[in-house]
Motif scaffolding. Sequence first.
Motif, PDB file in Angstrom:
ATOM      1  N   MET A 242       0.798  -1.056   0.165  1.00 53.35           N
ATOM      2  CA  MET A 242      -0.110  -0.056   0.083  1.00 53.35           C
ATOM      3  C   MET A 242       0.900   1.192  -0.065  1.00 53.35           C
ATOM      4  N   GLU A 243       0.252   2.459  -0.538  1.00 50.79           N
ATOM      5  CA  GLU A 243       1.046   3.590  -0.449  1.00 50.79           C
ATOM      6  C   GLU A 243       1.758   3.970   1.028  1.00 50.79           C
ATOM      7  N   GLY A 244       2.838   4.391   1.028  1.00 56.69           N
ATOM      8  CA  GLY A 244       3.639   4.995   2.263  1.00 56.69           C
ATOM      9  C   GLY A 244       4.155   3.830   3.091  1.00 56.69           C
ATOM     10  N   ASP A 245       3.987   2.504   2.545  1.00 55.47           N
ATOM     11  CA  ASP A 245       4.551   1.300   3.288  1.00 55.47           C
ATOM     12  C   ASP A 245       6.378   1.339   3.328  1.00 55.47           C
TER      13      ASP A 245
ATOM     14  N   MET B 118       0.132   4.970 -16.547  1.00 55.63           N
ATOM     15  CA  MET B 118      -1.333   4.335 -16.003  1.00 55.63           C
ATOM     16  C   MET B 118      -2.158   5.013 -16.414  1.00 55.63           C
ATOM     17  N   LEU B 119      -3.621   4.624 -16.392  1.00 57.79           N
ATOM     18  CA  LEU B 119      -4.973   5.430 -16.750  1.00 57.79           C
ATOM     19  C   LEU B 119      -4.579   6.078 -18.169  1.00 57.79           C
ATOM     20  N   GLN B 120      -3.900   5.538 -19.157  1.00 58.57           N
ATOM     21  CA  GLN B 120      -3.838   5.981 -20.548  1.00 58.57           C
ATOM     22  C   GLN B 120      -3.235   7.447 -20.345  1.00 58.57           C
TER      23      GLN B 120
ATOM     24  N   ARG C 252       4.777  24.016  -6.438  1.00 56.40           N
ATOM     25  CA  ARG C 252       5.518  24.723  -7.591  1.00 56.40           C
ATOM     26  C   ARG C 252       5.550  23.866  -8.754  1.00 56.40           C
ATOM     27  N   ALA C 253       5.001  22.737  -8.759  1.00 54.82           N
ATOM     28  CA  ALA C 253       5.022  21.815  -9.732  1.00 54.82           C
ATOM     29  C   ALA C 253       3.931  22.053 -10.703  1.00 54.82           C
ATOM     30  N   ASN C 254       4.138  21.860 -11.978  1.00 57.82           N
ATOM     31  CA  ASN C 254       3.181  22.111 -13.205  1.00 57.82           C
ATOM     32  C   ASN C 254       2.656  20.397 -13.119  1.00 57.82           C
ATOM     33  N   ILE C 255       3.507  19.598 -13.038  1.00 59.01           N
ATOM     34  CA  ILE C 255       3.036  18.294 -13.182  1.00 59.01           C
ATOM     35  C   ILE C 255       3.798  17.313 -11.983  1.00 59.01           C
ATOM     36  N   VAL C 256       2.934  16.421 -11.364  1.00 58.28           N
ATOM     37  CA  VAL C 256       2.954  15.800 -10.429  1.00 58.28           C
ATOM     38  C   VAL C 256       2.648  14.260 -10.860  1.00 58.28           C
ATOM     39  N   ILE C 257       3.993  13.516 -10.669  1.00 54.93           N
ATOM     40  CA  ILE C 257       3.921  12.053 -11.075  1.00 54.93           C
ATOM     41  C   ILE C 257       4.155  11.148  -9.709  1.00 54.93           C
ATOM     42  N   VAL C 258       2.907  10.465  -9.534  1.00 56.93           N
ATOM     43  CA  VAL C 258       3.138   9.257  -8.630  1.00 56.93           C
ATOM     44  C   VAL C 258       3.820   7.999  -9.218  1.00 56.93           C
ATOM     45  N   THR C 259       4.959   7.763  -8.881  1.00 59.85           N
ATOM     46  CA  THR C 259       6.022   6.727  -9.523  1.00 59.85           C
ATOM     47  C   THR C 259       5.873   5.355  -8.808  1.00 59.85           C
ATOM     48  N   LYS C 260       6.371   4.197  -9.489  1.00 54.17           N
ATOM     49  CA  LYS C 260       6.550   2.919  -8.692  1.00 54.17           C
ATOM     50  C   LYS C 260       4.969   2.536  -8.459  1.00 54.17           C
ATOM     51  N   CYS C 261       4.064   3.102  -8.966  1.00 54.69           N
ATOM     52  CA  CYS C 261       2.716   2.456  -8.454  1.00 54.69           C
ATOM     53  C   CYS C 261       2.476   0.837  -8.972  1.00 54.69           C
ATOM     54  N   PRO C 262       2.015   0.050  -7.901  1.00 53.54           N
ATOM     55  CA  PRO C 262       1.653  -1.222  -8.246  1.00 53.54           C
ATOM     56  C   PRO C 262       0.760  -1.354  -9.459  1.00 53.54           C
ATOM     57  N   ARG C 263       0.860  -2.455 -10.277  1.00 52.59           N
ATOM     58  CA  ARG C 263      -0.015  -2.543 -11.449  1.00 52.59           C
ATOM     59  C   ARG C 263      -1.467  -3.081 -11.109  1.00 52.59           C
ATOM     60  N   THR C 264      -1.447  -3.285  -9.921  1.00 47.68           N
ATOM     61  CA  THR C 264      -2.769  -3.888  -9.407  1.00 47.68           C
ATOM     62  C   THR C 264      -3.743  -3.049  -8.885  1.00 47.68           C
ATOM     63  N   LEU C 265      -3.410  -1.639  -8.907  1.00 46.90           N
ATOM     64  CA  LEU C 265      -4.282  -0.534  -8.219  1.00 46.90           C
ATOM     65  C   LEU C 265      -5.688  -0.575  -9.086  1.00 46.90           C
ATOM     66  N   ASN C 266      -6.593  -0.383  -8.455  1.00 49.68           N
ATOM     67  CA  ASN C 266      -8.035  -0.351  -8.792  1.00 49.68           C
ATOM     68  C   ASN C 266      -8.600   1.309  -8.970  1.00 49.68           C
TER      69      ASN C 266
ATOM     70  N   TYR D 157      -0.102  12.510 -12.896  1.00 50.26           N
ATOM     71  CA  TYR D 157       0.063  11.023 -13.710  1.00 50.26           C
ATOM     72  C   TYR D 157       0.517  10.288 -12.671  1.00 50.26           C
ATOM     73  N   PHE D 158       0.185   8.920 -13.024  1.00 45.69           N
ATOM     74  CA  PHE D 158       0.925   7.771 -12.464  1.00 45.69           C
ATOM     75  C   PHE D 158       1.591   6.817 -13.261  1.00 45.69           C
ATOM     76  N   THR D 159       2.659   6.467 -12.841  1.00 46.26           N
ATOM     77  CA  THR D 159       3.762   5.510 -13.448  1.00 46.26           C
ATOM     78  C   THR D 159       4.081   4.380 -12.758  1.00 46.26           C
ATOM     79  N   THR D 160       4.431   3.315 -13.538  1.00 45.30           N
ATOM     80  CA  THR D 160       4.665   2.119 -12.815  1.00 45.30           C
ATOM     81  C   THR D 160       5.870   1.562 -13.594  1.00 45.30           C
ATOM     82  N   ILE D 161       6.611   0.587 -12.788  1.00 43.84           N
ATOM     83  CA  ILE D 161       7.840   0.164 -13.442  1.00 43.84           C
ATOM     84  C   ILE D 161       7.583  -1.305 -14.298  1.00 43.84           C
TER      85      ILE D 161
END
Length: 400
Positions: free
Chosen positions: A1-4, A341-343, A188-202, A222-226
Amino acid sequence: MEGDFIKLNKKLLPLSWFYGLGVGFRNLLFEMGILKEHSYQTPVISVGNITVGGTGKTPHVEYLIRLLKDHLHVAVLSRGYKRKSRGFLLATPETPLSDLGDEPYQMKQKYPEIDVAVDAKRTRGIEHLISGTYTKDEVDAILLDDAYQHRYVKPGLNILLVDYHRLIIHDKLLPAGRLREPVKGKDRANIVIVTKCPRTLNPMEFRVLTKQMNLYPYQQLYFTTIKYKPLCPLFEGTEQIRELEELAGRNILLLTGIASPKQIYYDLKPHTPNIHPLRYSDHHNFKKKDIKKINETFEALPAPKLIITTEKDAVRLKKAEGLTPEARRSLYVLPISIEFMLQGEESFNNIIIGYVRKNPRNSILAKGKDDHKSKDSHRSGNGSRTINFRNNRQTGDTIF
């Protein structure tokens, strides 16, 4: 889970409060204009974080390199952490690792057609890159690696990376936590990317994360995964084991010198439970005693066995001496890429491309210099340019 992956030292929270006062005062000086931010007509895109290490800056910078390099003359400017050189240095294919630092060296080796420079003073580095004195051709876009806190530069696009496993909303300031500045620094960010997300996120989890990040309307999330690529042998003569599925039944010595190796450990676990981590500090320079430890640890593992490391570690290990023949034959690099993720890929690409299209290089410095050149000058891109992009979609396939 997030923050683990977050571990807080609550005893140090009073020191974090004092640290926050200092950082907050510095940011206030910039916001009041007492400390000056410098902006540039050449497109400048910053990729960074507000935590200490481990958010995946290198694969995201490399994603941008691939997106832009076929259409623009791209330069990457980095601090060059732990390098032995000083001041501004523009890399060549022959520049040694020790003069650049591992991440800039890695990028130059992988993308020799782009310019890679290092300078702790980013304003000076940018000015050297756009001056035309150091580069063969005019630089059309500059990617700043890990410059979110370097506020003397005001980038045209500011991209903030947040590790899913160390969400800034759950973390604390140094030294109790790993935040370099208060959470409101994300504004200050124009774009925020949450990285290393699990592929199983619903879908519900994405909505919760979006609400937790609490961004302003002008910010894009945005959300990205490895994505793990086939294994690559570091040395010649290595047995060709390519796919992660081939790890089944093998003992793996997971050798890392990065800030956050836990993600790799957990992602390899489904392929083999026999993983033996050997962890060093981020950007660790492997010495004779370290190589001896690697040899002894690997020799003690029962066969069949392999050594797996990251690409950032590989550039340092390849220069190290003393690995046994068995260790060299068994040493593999685990390449990674990032996927949106999420196209979100097309939307992200359009923002980047739209920004550089609207802000082509046409600086006063370049214009004044070009006025004295002959019409048949060999330099490209004098004055304003029309930038054409075709086949903008790209998959992020790179190695880290």
